[in-house]
Design a protein around this motif. Structure first.
Motif, PDB file in Angstrom:
ATOM      1  N   VAL A  55      13.735  -6.699   2.452  1.00  0.00           N
ATOM      2  CA  VAL A  55      14.460  -6.775   1.180  1.00  0.00           C
ATOM      3  C   VAL A  55      14.038  -5.589   0.315  1.00  0.00           C
ATOM      4  O   VAL A  55      12.850  -5.400   0.066  1.00  0.00           O
ATOM      5  CB  VAL A  55      14.162  -8.102   0.455  1.00  0.00           C
ATOM      6  CG1 VAL A  55      14.905  -8.173  -0.870  1.00  0.00           C
ATOM      7  CG2 VAL A  55      14.522  -9.286   1.346  1.00  0.00           C
ATOM      8  N   GLU A  56      15.026  -4.822  -0.136  1.00  0.00           N
ATOM      9  CA  GLU A  56      14.725  -3.618  -0.905  1.00  0.00           C
ATOM     10  C   GLU A  56      15.578  -3.553  -2.166  1.00  0.00           C
ATOM     11  O   GLU A  56      16.781  -3.801  -2.127  1.00  0.00           O
ATOM     12  CB  GLU A  56      14.998  -2.371  -0.072  1.00  0.00           C
ATOM     13  CG  GLU A  56      14.143  -2.253   1.185  1.00  0.00           C
ATOM     14  CD  GLU A  56      14.568  -1.088   2.058  1.00  0.00           C
ATOM     15  OE1 GLU A  56      13.868  -0.063   2.061  1.00  0.00           O
ATOM     16  OE2 GLU A  56      15.616  -1.218   2.732  1.00  0.00           O
ATOM     17  N   SER A  57      14.926  -3.212  -3.269  1.00  0.00           N
ATOM     18  CA  SER A  57      15.632  -2.832  -4.489  1.00  0.00           C
ATOM     19  C   SER A  57      15.453  -1.330  -4.663  1.00  0.00           C
ATOM     20  O   SER A  57      14.976  -0.637  -3.749  1.00  0.00           O
ATOM     21  CB  SER A  57      15.066  -3.584  -5.694  1.00  0.00           C
ATOM     22  OG  SER A  57      13.756  -3.114  -5.993  1.00  0.00           O
ATOM     23  N   ALA A  58      15.799  -0.817  -5.816  1.00  0.00           N
ATOM     24  CA  ALA A  58      15.648   0.619  -6.050  1.00  0.00           C
ATOM     25  C   ALA A  58      14.192   1.052  -5.995  1.00  0.00           C
ATOM     26  O   ALA A  58      13.893   2.191  -5.619  1.00  0.00           O
ATOM     27  CB  ALA A  58      16.264   0.979  -7.401  1.00  0.00           C
ATOM     28  N   THR A  59      13.257   0.144  -6.315  1.00  0.00           N
ATOM     29  CA  THR A  59      11.855   0.546  -6.427  1.00  0.00           C
ATOM     30  C   THR A  59      10.888  -0.348  -5.652  1.00  0.00           C
ATOM     31  O   THR A  59       9.691  -0.058  -5.627  1.00  0.00           O
ATOM     32  CB  THR A  59      11.416   0.558  -7.904  1.00  0.00           C
ATOM     33  OG1 THR A  59      11.573  -0.769  -8.443  1.00  0.00           O
ATOM     34  CG2 THR A  59      12.256   1.523  -8.718  1.00  0.00           C
ATOM     35  N   THR A  60      11.379  -1.409  -5.033  1.00  0.00           N
ATOM     36  CA  THR A  60      10.481  -2.404  -4.445  1.00  0.00           C
ATOM     37  C   THR A  60      10.901  -2.710  -3.009  1.00  0.00           C
ATOM     38  O   THR A  60      12.085  -2.765  -2.695  1.00  0.00           O
ATOM     39  CB  THR A  60      10.501  -3.696  -5.285  1.00  0.00           C
ATOM     40  OG1 THR A  60      10.178  -3.378  -6.645  1.00  0.00           O
ATOM     41  CG2 THR A  60       9.500  -4.717  -4.764  1.00  0.00           C
ATOM     42  N   ARG A  61       9.892  -2.937  -2.177  1.00  0.00           N
ATOM     43  CA  ARG A  61      10.105  -3.122  -0.731  1.00  0.00           C
ATOM     44  C   ARG A  61       9.311  -4.335  -0.269  1.00  0.00           C
ATOM     45  O   ARG A  61       8.082  -4.361  -0.390  1.00  0.00           O
ATOM     46  CB  ARG A  61       9.638  -1.857  -0.021  1.00  0.00           C
ATOM     47  CG  ARG A  61      10.279  -1.545   1.306  1.00  0.00           C
ATOM     48  CD  ARG A  61       9.982  -0.106   1.674  1.00  0.00           C
ATOM     49  NE  ARG A  61      10.557   0.212   2.967  1.00  0.00           N
ATOM     50  CZ  ARG A  61       9.860   0.568   4.040  1.00  0.00           C
ATOM     51  NH1 ARG A  61       8.547   0.645   3.981  1.00  0.00           N
ATOM     52  NH2 ARG A  61      10.474   0.843   5.172  1.00  0.00           N
ATOM     53  N   ILE A  62      10.016  -5.343   0.270  1.00  0.00           N
ATOM     54  CA  ILE A  62       9.375  -6.599   0.641  1.00  0.00           C
ATOM     55  C   ILE A  62       9.799  -6.993   2.056  1.00  0.00           C
ATOM     56  O   ILE A  62      10.976  -6.936   2.397  1.00  0.00           O
ATOM     57  CB  ILE A  62       9.765  -7.725  -0.344  1.00  0.00           C
ATOM     58  CG1 ILE A  62       9.205  -7.419  -1.742  1.00  0.00           C
ATOM     59  CG2 ILE A  62       9.287  -9.086   0.142  1.00  0.00           C
ATOM     60  CD1 ILE A  62       9.692  -8.381  -2.807  1.00  0.00           C
ATOM     61  N   LEU A  63       8.832  -7.424   2.870  1.00  0.00           N
ATOM     62  CA  LEU A  63       9.114  -8.021   4.173  1.00  0.00           C
ATOM     63  C   LEU A  63       9.064  -9.530   4.059  1.00  0.00           C
ATOM     64  O   LEU A  63       8.180 -10.076   3.383  1.00  0.00           O
ATOM     65  CB  LEU A  63       8.072  -7.592   5.210  1.00  0.00           C
ATOM     66  CG  LEU A  63       8.267  -6.320   6.030  1.00  0.00           C
ATOM     67  CD1 LEU A  63       7.115  -6.201   7.029  1.00  0.00           C
ATOM     68  CD2 LEU A  63       9.593  -6.296   6.752  1.00  0.00           C
ATOM     69  N   ILE A  64       9.989 -10.206   4.707  1.00  0.00           N
ATOM     70  CA  ILE A  64       9.889 -11.651   4.864  1.00  0.00           C
ATOM     71  C   ILE A  64       9.522 -11.919   6.317  1.00  0.00           C
ATOM     72  O   ILE A  64      10.299 -11.641   7.231  1.00  0.00           O
ATOM     73  CB  ILE A  64      11.192 -12.370   4.499  1.00  0.00           C
ATOM     74  CG1 ILE A  64      11.614 -12.036   3.062  1.00  0.00           C
ATOM     75  CG2 ILE A  64      11.012 -13.879   4.661  1.00  0.00           C
ATOM     76  CD1 ILE A  64      12.906 -12.710   2.636  1.00  0.00           C
ATOM     77  N   ASP A  65       8.300 -12.398   6.502  1.00  0.00           N
ATOM     78  CA  ASP A  65       7.685 -12.675   7.800  1.00  0.00           C
ATOM     79  C   ASP A  65       7.309 -11.383   8.537  1.00  0.00           C
ATOM     80  O   ASP A  65       7.737 -10.277   8.174  1.00  0.00           O
ATOM     81  CB  ASP A  65       8.547 -13.586   8.660  1.00  0.00           C
ATOM     82  CG  ASP A  65       8.450 -15.052   8.220  1.00  0.00           C
ATOM     83  OD1 ASP A  65       7.429 -15.427   7.609  1.00  0.00           O
ATOM     84  OD2 ASP A  65       9.390 -15.823   8.473  1.00  0.00           O
TER      85      ASP A  65
END
Length: 265
Positions: A51-61
């Protein structure tokens, strides 16, 4: 309920890095038409979403295929790793994140049980005297219905039941990601009001499973919360060939595939 809990500052890009069940597809030793298929949409790594926004990067699992899943992507830090639950196909790749330690600690977020089990299965990553090269992990306990803010992304953890085991799903703005669900309590539904894009598990069309939904269950759930676009993940080879399975999908449902990108306003 405060609608601001479900808002975020920018649109989201969601990449489904893996859409397969615990054994992946092809299944080892199987010669069915799906496992022999040359269609890349029939090849499924274990479930992971980016999951990515303009400034943030997140993994789910972070399952056991994570090295293969991340290799084609830019080598950039993750702001968070959200863990739905402790099963190996969802956390078995955590050690492979060790190269990302060059950017600082790797922040893992899960419920109390998941965080405890990560410590138990990876004791070499915690303690006073860590050997050189060990992944630099930070565990953060989260709870259902307690908002989490990572960069410019607001996350609402919810609770679903994986058989008799409570696990986490995640609501992020108008997007929700739920895997390994069998049932969900009525008290969770208000936290899913207004979801437009839903990624949810469904193992196959037929043959009841003790801890996973079937496609009909997923369709009923999607209608129940009013999702506009629903993508089926955590799929096994019994779902059938991609084109044929997609034609069988109930209205409003799409069979997700590895590498699929969703744009969520």
């Amino acid at each position: 309920m405060d609608s601001s809990l479900f808002t975020h500052k920018s649109s989201l890009k969601v990449t489904l890095l893996g859409t397969g069940t615990s054994g992946g597809v092809p299944s080892l030793g199987c010669q069915c038409e799906v496992c022999r298929s040359q269609d890349p949409r029939d090849h499924r790594l274990r479930c992971v979403a980016l999951v990515e926004s303009a400034t943030t990067r997140i993994l789910i699992d972070c399952g056991p295929d994570i090295r293969q899943q991340l290799m084609p992507l830019p080598f950039k830090p993750f702001d968070a790793i959200l863990m739905t639950h402790i099963h190996y196909d969802h956390v078995g790749g955590i050690d492979d994140l060790r190269p990302f330690s060059v950017f600082g600690p790797i922040r893992l977020y899960g419920d109390e049980k998941t965080c405890k089990h990560v410590r138990n299965i990876m004791p070499y990553c915690f303690g006073e005297h860590l050997y050189p090269g060990v992944p630099r992990l930070e565990l953060h306990k989260i709870e259902p219905h307690v908002p989490l803010h990572v960069g410019d992304i607001n996350i609402m953890p919810i609770q679903v039941m994986h058989g008799k085991m409570p696990i986490l799903g995640f609501r992020i703005g108008s997007f929700a990601y739920i895997t390994d669900m069998k049932t969900i309590g009525d008290e969770e539904l208000p936290y899913l009001e207004g979801v437009e894009t839903l990624v949810v598990n469904a193992l196959r069309f037929e043959k009841e499973h003790h801890s996973h939904q079937l496609v009909a269950d997923a369709a009923l759930f999607a209608r129940r919360i009013g999702a506009k676009h629903t993508y089926i993940t955590h799929v096994c080879h019994h779902i059938g060939l991609y084109d044929e399975a997609q034609r069988r999908m109930p209205e409003g449902l799409n069979l997700a595939y590895d590498g699929e990108v969703l744009q969520c306003p």
